[in-house]
Design a protein around this motif. Sequence first.
Motif, PDB file in Angstrom:
ATOM      1  N   TYR A   1      25.400  33.926  46.100  1.00  0.00           N
ATOM      2  CA  TYR A   1      25.859  33.396  47.386  1.00  0.00           C
ATOM      3  C   TYR A   1      27.377  33.264  47.415  1.00  0.00           C
ATOM      4  CZ  TYR A   1      26.591  29.680  50.908  1.00  0.00           C
ATOM      5  OH  TYR A   1      27.029  28.923  51.966  1.00  0.00           O
ATOM      6  N   VAL A   2      27.969  33.748  48.488  1.00  0.00           N
ATOM      7  CA  VAL A   2      29.397  33.546  48.733  1.00  0.00           C
ATOM      8  C   VAL A   2      29.512  32.675  49.980  1.00  0.00           C
ATOM      9  CG1 VAL A   2      31.637  34.621  49.120  1.00  0.00           C
ATOM     10  CG2 VAL A   2      29.892  35.836  47.801  1.00  0.00           C
ATOM     11  N   PRO A   3      29.972  31.413  49.843  1.00  0.00           N
ATOM     12  CA  PRO A   3      29.988  30.497  50.986  1.00  0.00           C
ATOM     13  C   PRO A   3      31.069  30.853  51.990  1.00  0.00           C
ATOM     14  CG  PRO A   3      30.985  29.450  49.088  1.00  0.00           C
ATOM     15  CD  PRO A   3      30.445  30.775  48.612  1.00  0.00           C
ATOM     16  N   GLN A   4      30.912  30.305  53.174  1.00  0.00           N
ATOM     17  CA  GLN A   4      31.884  30.533  54.246  1.00  0.00           C
ATOM     18  C   GLN A   4      33.246  29.958  53.868  1.00  0.00           C
ATOM     19  OE1 GLN A   4      31.017  28.447  57.933  1.00  0.00           O
ATOM     20  NE2 GLN A   4      31.749  30.170  59.117  1.00  0.00           N
ATOM     21  N   ARG A   5      33.241  28.800  53.246  1.00  0.00           N
ATOM     22  CA  ARG A   5      34.479  28.174  52.803  1.00  0.00           C
ATOM     23  C   ARG A   5      34.659  28.479  51.318  1.00  0.00           C
ATOM     24  NH1 ARG A   5      35.842  21.672  52.775  1.00  0.00           N
ATOM     25  NH2 ARG A   5      37.922  21.840  51.879  1.00  0.00           N
ATOM     26  N   THR A   6      35.703  29.205  50.989  1.00  0.00           N
ATOM     27  CA  THR A   6      35.927  29.627  49.607  1.00  0.00           C
ATOM     28  C   THR A   6      36.223  28.428  48.724  1.00  0.00           C
ATOM     29  OG1 THR A   6      36.818  31.721  50.393  1.00  0.00           O
ATOM     30  CG2 THR A   6      37.275  31.122  48.113  1.00  0.00           C
ATOM     31  N   VAL A   7      35.500  28.338  47.622  1.00  0.00           N
ATOM     32  CA  VAL A   7      35.696  27.252  46.655  1.00  0.00           C
ATOM     33  C   VAL A   7      35.965  27.867  45.295  1.00  0.00           C
ATOM     34  CG1 VAL A   7      34.656  25.275  45.504  1.00  0.00           C
ATOM     35  CG2 VAL A   7      34.176  25.685  47.921  1.00  0.00           C
ATOM     36  N   LEU A   8      37.153  27.593  44.736  1.00  0.00           N
ATOM     37  CA  LEU A   8      37.486  27.992  43.378  1.00  0.00           C
ATOM     38  C   LEU A   8      37.744  26.743  42.551  1.00  0.00           C
ATOM     39  CD1 LEU A   8      39.888  31.054  43.865  1.00  0.00           C
ATOM     40  CD2 LEU A   8      37.414  31.062  43.528  1.00  0.00           C
ATOM     41  N   PHE A   9      37.552  26.879  41.232  1.00  0.00           N
ATOM     42  CA  PHE A   9      37.719  25.754  40.328  1.00  0.00           C
ATOM     43  C   PHE A   9      38.923  25.992  39.426  1.00  0.00           C
ATOM     44  CE2 PHE A   9      33.247  26.276  41.381  1.00  0.00           C
ATOM     45  CZ  PHE A   9      32.906  25.014  41.837  1.00  0.00           C
ATOM     46  N   SER A  10      39.525  24.905  38.952  1.00  0.00           N
ATOM     47  CA  SER A  10      40.643  25.051  38.032  1.00  0.00           C
ATOM     48  C   SER A  10      40.151  25.710  36.747  1.00  0.00           C
ATOM     49  CB  SER A  10      41.266  23.683  37.730  1.00  0.00           C
ATOM     50  OG  SER A  10      40.291  22.783  37.237  1.00  0.00           O
ATOM     51  N   GLY A  11      40.995  26.562  36.172  1.00  0.00           N
ATOM     52  CA  GLY A  11      40.608  27.360  35.013  1.00  0.00           C
ATOM     53  C   GLY A  11      41.178  28.758  35.175  1.00  0.00           C
ATOM     54  N   SER A  12      40.619  29.708  34.474  1.00  0.00           N
ATOM     55  CA  SER A  12      41.100  31.088  34.587  1.00  0.00           C
ATOM     56  C   SER A  12      40.303  31.849  35.641  1.00  0.00           C
ATOM     57  CB  SER A  12      40.984  31.799  33.245  1.00  0.00           C
ATOM     58  OG  SER A  12      39.623  31.978  32.899  1.00  0.00           O
ATOM     59  N   VAL A  13      40.805  33.028  35.988  1.00  0.00           N
ATOM     60  CA  VAL A  13      40.073  33.906  36.913  1.00  0.00           C
ATOM     61  C   VAL A  13      38.713  34.238  36.318  1.00  0.00           C
ATOM     62  CG1 VAL A  13      40.039  36.180  37.999  1.00  0.00           C
ATOM     63  CG2 VAL A  13      42.177  34.877  37.903  1.00  0.00           C
ATOM     64  N   ALA A  14      38.683  34.563  35.011  1.00  0.00           N
ATOM     65  CA  ALA A  14      37.424  34.902  34.347  1.00  0.00           C
ATOM     66  C   ALA A  14      36.446  33.733  34.384  1.00  0.00           C
ATOM     67  CB  ALA A  14      37.695  35.321  32.901  1.00  0.00           C
TER      68      ALA A  14
ATOM     69  N   HIS B   1      42.537  36.405  32.547  1.00  0.00           N
ATOM     70  CA  HIS B   1      42.661  35.071  31.946  1.00  0.00           C
ATOM     71  C   HIS B   1      43.805  34.268  32.567  1.00  0.00           C
ATOM     72  CE1 HIS B   1      39.711  36.304  29.006  1.00  0.00           C
ATOM     73  NE2 HIS B   1      40.450  37.361  28.682  1.00  0.00           N
ATOM     74  N   ALA B   2      44.348  34.758  33.658  1.00  0.00           N
ATOM     75  CA  ALA B   2      45.391  34.024  34.376  1.00  0.00           C
ATOM     76  C   ALA B   2      44.817  32.722  34.934  1.00  0.00           C
ATOM     77  CB  ALA B   2      45.949  34.883  35.502  1.00  0.00           C
ATOM     78  N   GLU B   3      45.649  31.694  34.974  1.00  0.00           N
ATOM     79  CA  GLU B   3      45.196  30.382  35.410  1.00  0.00           C
ATOM     80  C   GLU B   3      45.070  30.306  36.934  1.00  0.00           C
ATOM     81  OE1 GLU B   3      44.202  27.515  33.725  1.00  0.00           O
ATOM     82  OE2 GLU B   3      44.091  28.994  32.119  1.00  0.00           O
ATOM     83  N   VAL B   4      44.005  29.661  37.374  1.00  0.00           N
ATOM     84  CA  VAL B   4      43.797  29.372  38.793  1.00  0.00           C
ATOM     85  C   VAL B   4      44.016  27.871  38.988  1.00  0.00           C
ATOM     86  CG1 VAL B   4      42.127  29.344  40.683  1.00  0.00           C
ATOM     87  CG2 VAL B   4      42.157  31.256  39.075  1.00  0.00           C
ATOM     88  N   ALA B   5      44.894  27.514  39.893  1.00  0.00           N
ATOM     89  CA  ALA B   5      45.170  26.097  40.142  1.00  0.00           C
ATOM     90  C   ALA B   5      43.969  25.437  40.815  1.00  0.00           C
ATOM     91  CB  ALA B   5      46.409  25.952  41.021  1.00  0.00           C
TER      92      ALA B   5
ATOM     93  N   ASN C   1      47.253  28.495  44.112  1.00  0.00           N
ATOM     94  CA  ASN C   1      48.259  29.506  43.756  1.00  0.00           C
ATOM     95  C   ASN C   1      47.835  30.916  44.165  1.00  0.00           C
ATOM     96  OD1 ASN C   1      46.183  29.485  41.854  1.00  0.00           O
ATOM     97  ND2 ASN C   1      47.499  30.233  40.199  1.00  0.00           N
ATOM     98  N   LEU C   2      46.803  31.010  45.019  1.00  0.00           N
ATOM     99  CA  LEU C   2      46.316  32.299  45.507  1.00  0.00           C
ATOM    100  C   LEU C   2      46.291  32.284  47.027  1.00  0.00           C
ATOM    101  CD1 LEU C   2      43.274  32.716  43.086  1.00  0.00           C
ATOM    102  CD2 LEU C   2      45.454  33.898  42.891  1.00  0.00           C
ATOM    103  N   SER C   3      46.381  33.477  47.612  1.00  0.00           N
ATOM    104  CA  SER C   3      46.271  33.579  49.075  1.00  0.00           C
ATOM    105  C   SER C   3      44.805  33.463  49.481  1.00  0.00           C
ATOM    106  CB  SER C   3      46.839  34.913  49.543  1.00  0.00           C
ATOM    107  OG  SER C   3      45.989  35.986  49.136  1.00  0.00           O
ATOM    108  N   GLY C   4      44.588  33.333  50.794  1.00  0.00           N
ATOM    109  CA  GLY C   4      43.219  33.214  51.290  1.00  0.00           C
ATOM    110  C   GLY C   4      42.380  34.434  50.954  1.00  0.00           C
ATOM    111  N   GLY C   5      42.953  35.618  51.144  1.00  0.00           N
ATOM    112  CA  GLY C   5      42.220  36.845  50.836  1.00  0.00           C
ATOM    113  C   GLY C   5      41.940  37.000  49.360  1.00  0.00           C
ATOM    114  N   GLN C   6      42.885  36.602  48.507  1.00  0.00           N
ATOM    115  CA  GLN C   6      42.676  36.681  47.062  1.00  0.00           C
ATOM    116  C   GLN C   6      41.566  35.732  46.619  1.00  0.00           C
ATOM    117  OE1 GLN C   6      46.683  35.821  45.799  1.00  0.00           O
ATOM    118  NE2 GLN C   6      47.206  37.991  45.528  1.00  0.00           N
TER     119      GLN C   6
END
Length: 611
Positions: free
Chosen positions: A447-460, A496-500, A505-510
């Motif tokens: 599932y990919v939700p309508q509102r993008t949710v990312l967690f702190s950590g790396s991209v991986a 392994h780049a960090e995600v805030a 630290n990423l755009s909406g599309g990213q």
Amino acid sequence: MVKLLRFLHPYRFLIPVELTMIFLQSLANLYLPTLMSDIVDFGIVKGNVPYIFRMGTWMLLVTVGGAACSVLGSLLASRISAGFGHRLRAEVFAHVTRFSLQEFDHVGTASLITRTTNDVTQVQQMVNMMLRMMVMAPLSCIGGIIMAVVTNAKLSVIIVIVVPVLAFTVAVIFRRGMAWFRQMQAKIDQLNRVLRENLTGIRVIRAFNRIEHERRRFDAASRDLTETAVTVNKIMAALWPVMMLIINFATIAILWFGAVRIDHGAMQVGNLMAFLQYVMQIFFAIMMVSMMSFMIPRASASAARIQEVLALRPAVADPPQAAEPVPAVATRPSAPDAVRLAAPYAAEVPARLAAPHAAEVPARHGVVTFEGVTFRYPGAEAPALAGITFTASPGEVTAIIGSTGAGKTTLVHLLLRFYDAERGSIRIDGVDVRDMKQADLRRRIAYVPQRTVLFSGSVADNVRYGKEDATDDEVRAALAMAQAIDFVEAMEGGIHAEVAQAGTNLSGGQKQRIAIARALVRNADIYVFDDSFSALDYKTDARLRQAIRQALRGATVIIVAQRVATVMDADQIIVLDEGRMAGIGRHAELLATCPVYREIVASQLAGEGIA
């Protein structure tokens, strides 16, 4: 409060030890005035120096023993209360994670945060205080009264008069404070809610120059809490002066009448000193109870709020005997093959991920059937969905389109069983989702939700949220299909780049593409994309849909979108209008038969030039 004491069960063997330590400390405290009286009357008055040294040594040993018991008792009380708080906090959190969205809507996120943190801390502190005071206070009070009566019965009349007055004062203030503490916890919720909205919505606030408005809003909530806290503290602050006034008058009376009795030879100086110390111990016990009266109203209010959460039964629950899950068939191509299938983007993928042959795609499970589904949100007059009937089959892309508020996301939430349908049924491979365990159901859906949710950590780490044991190659393959490998590899550290926190630290599309990769890495029967391409340009959108169609050709794919360009090549398009199905079919069929779809296409043709 009493219902929460079950979380002390693992410490049932430590609690008696802790209470024994406090009991011994109290006995030592009660014994010391008697020793002091003997030293004065039989040592100092009679000039018996050896007796003074002997009893002084014994008094020192009793003091050291009492101090050791006090320290050990305090350590045990702290350990027990901290463990209690940990278990209670873990239970509240675990219980909240079982809530459906209906319970979250009912209680509120800000209130749940306050109840899991601040309220648990209040109850934990109360438990610590109870473990130390519930033996010491009554023993000091009752033992002090007994020893005072034994020391001088006639002088004890003062105690009989003073103690009820003190108890009545504490009871009155306690009663008034309870209601105010309940209000204060509710206002902490309100302040927490305003603060959370300000922090999460700071970009919108600044974009619309509403900083001053939000400051006023926060100040209003803070001022409201402050006024309530001041009122509570005024009530509680009145307790100490009143108690000290009563205690000081009692001390004067004891010294006055005690001096008269000494003058008449009916009492010795040592006895008066011991009597005064016993009275002080009695008053100290009552003061300890009054200290608890500061905490009990707030802790009781907090305990009631915690118990309210624990008593909430999720509206969506697993059935007693869940249907056996259909075993998933591994139909996804291997990681390198998936990258190859992400054409035409495969040329941009590192050569080490390429593969010469594509994997065979066997038949797979994942037939989704909606039959007469009707649903309304709690308290709503009109249903959000009414009479929805369709089938989404493996190997096909089913698109759902409609205007804002048409019920598209609600339909997806029903499939994931965030809510249960009011009428009708939703089945996967012929099994009603209400007859399946929620974990089994959601294990089969990416599932990919309508509102993008990312967690702190790396991209991986974020991609592996979809598949915990995904290899680096699988992560890169998913990112390649999601059209994200280019910007990820350009970041320092690559995958392994960090995600805030929240992906700031990423755009909406990213962020959207990483969220899509998180779903694509999962080996699921059903893939649901809830308006997940809205932040992508048309070129990226087209390449992503082509990669998904090739890589997931054996799966059931459901795409929710508002752009016609995203859905026009789907195998079937479902058009929703005010919660009802306005049409179903392919793009060309709907253009000919569905007025609502024609309006959507016409508006987007005029506005965006879709061919």
